[in-house]
Design a protein around this motif. Structure first.
Motif, PDB file in Angstrom:
ATOM      1  N   GLU A  96       0.827  -1.209   0.000  1.00  0.00           N
ATOM      2  CA  GLU A  96       0.000   0.000   0.000  1.00  0.00           C
ATOM      3  C   GLU A  96       0.864   1.263   0.000  1.00  0.00           C
ATOM      4  OE1 GLU A  96      -2.728  -0.297   3.269  1.00  0.00           O
ATOM      5  OE2 GLU A  96      -3.451  -2.257   2.602  1.00  0.00           O
ATOM      6  N   LEU A  97       2.010   1.202   0.610  1.00  0.00           N
ATOM      7  CA  LEU A  97       2.917   2.343   0.749  1.00  0.00           C
ATOM      8  C   LEU A  97       3.823   2.524  -0.470  1.00  0.00           C
ATOM      9  CD1 LEU A  97       3.846   4.417   2.957  1.00  0.00           C
ATOM     10  CD2 LEU A  97       5.470   2.683   3.712  1.00  0.00           C
ATOM     11  N   ALA A  98       3.950   1.498  -1.282  1.00  0.00           N
ATOM     12  CA  ALA A  98       4.959   1.455  -2.350  1.00  0.00           C
ATOM     13  C   ALA A  98       4.927   2.655  -3.293  1.00  0.00           C
ATOM     14  CB  ALA A  98       4.827   0.162  -3.148  1.00  0.00           C
ATOM     15  N   ALA A  99       3.766   3.146  -3.632  1.00  0.00           N
ATOM     16  CA  ALA A  99       3.671   4.270  -4.567  1.00  0.00           C
ATOM     17  C   ALA A  99       4.306   5.540  -4.011  1.00  0.00           C
ATOM     18  CB  ALA A  99       2.213   4.531  -4.923  1.00  0.00           C
ATOM     19  N   LYS A 100       4.458   5.602  -2.700  1.00  0.00           N
ATOM     20  CA  LYS A 100       5.038   6.787  -2.059  1.00  0.00           C
ATOM     21  C   LYS A 100       6.522   6.637  -1.752  1.00  0.00           C
ATOM     22  CE  LYS A 100       0.655   8.098  -0.071  1.00  0.00           C
ATOM     23  NZ  LYS A 100      -0.135   8.322   1.101  1.00  0.00           N
TER      24      LYS A 100
END
Length: 116
Positions: free
Chosen positions: A34-38
């Motif tokens: 979930e955090l990967a895009a950031k």
């Protein structure tokens, strides 16, 4: 160690470092997905010298396992250059008889998947 700054990159290292308290590596992988895009590959590599080497090894390996290899690329370069010994993917589990990931210098002593 990292300060309590609130960047996604610092949070990713914190997740790895405190995986047992978070619910294990599957829970960490789910949150990382979930955090990967950031996440920013440059920032991850810049933070790596400030954390224990096994954290960098585990984070990079998990990023690859959740199909985030671009974010892990510079971290992999750092690990290849600076890691001197293999760490366990799951530090609380035995390592005997488990395969090694030569790229991350890790003993892969658990199957890890992000939960849907």
């Amino acid at each position: 160690m990292l300060s309590r700054g609130g960047t996604p990159d610092a949070a990713a290292f914190g997740l790895i470092g405190y995986e047992a308290q978070i619910g294990g590596l599957n829970a960490v992988a789910t949150i990382l997905a979930e955090l990967a895009a950031k996440l920013d590959a440059d920032k991850l590599a810049a933070l790596a010298p400030r954390v224990p080497m096994p954290w960098a090894q585990r984070l990079g390996c998990l990023l690859e396992r959740i199909d985030q290899a671009p974010e892990a690329k510079m971290l992999k370069d750092y690990v290849r250059k600076h890691a001197h010994e293999a760490a366990a993917l799951v530090p609380s589990e035995p390592v005997a008889g488990h395969p090694r990931d030569a790229d991350w210098k890790l003993v892969v002593n658990a199957d890890v998947e992000a939960e849907a």
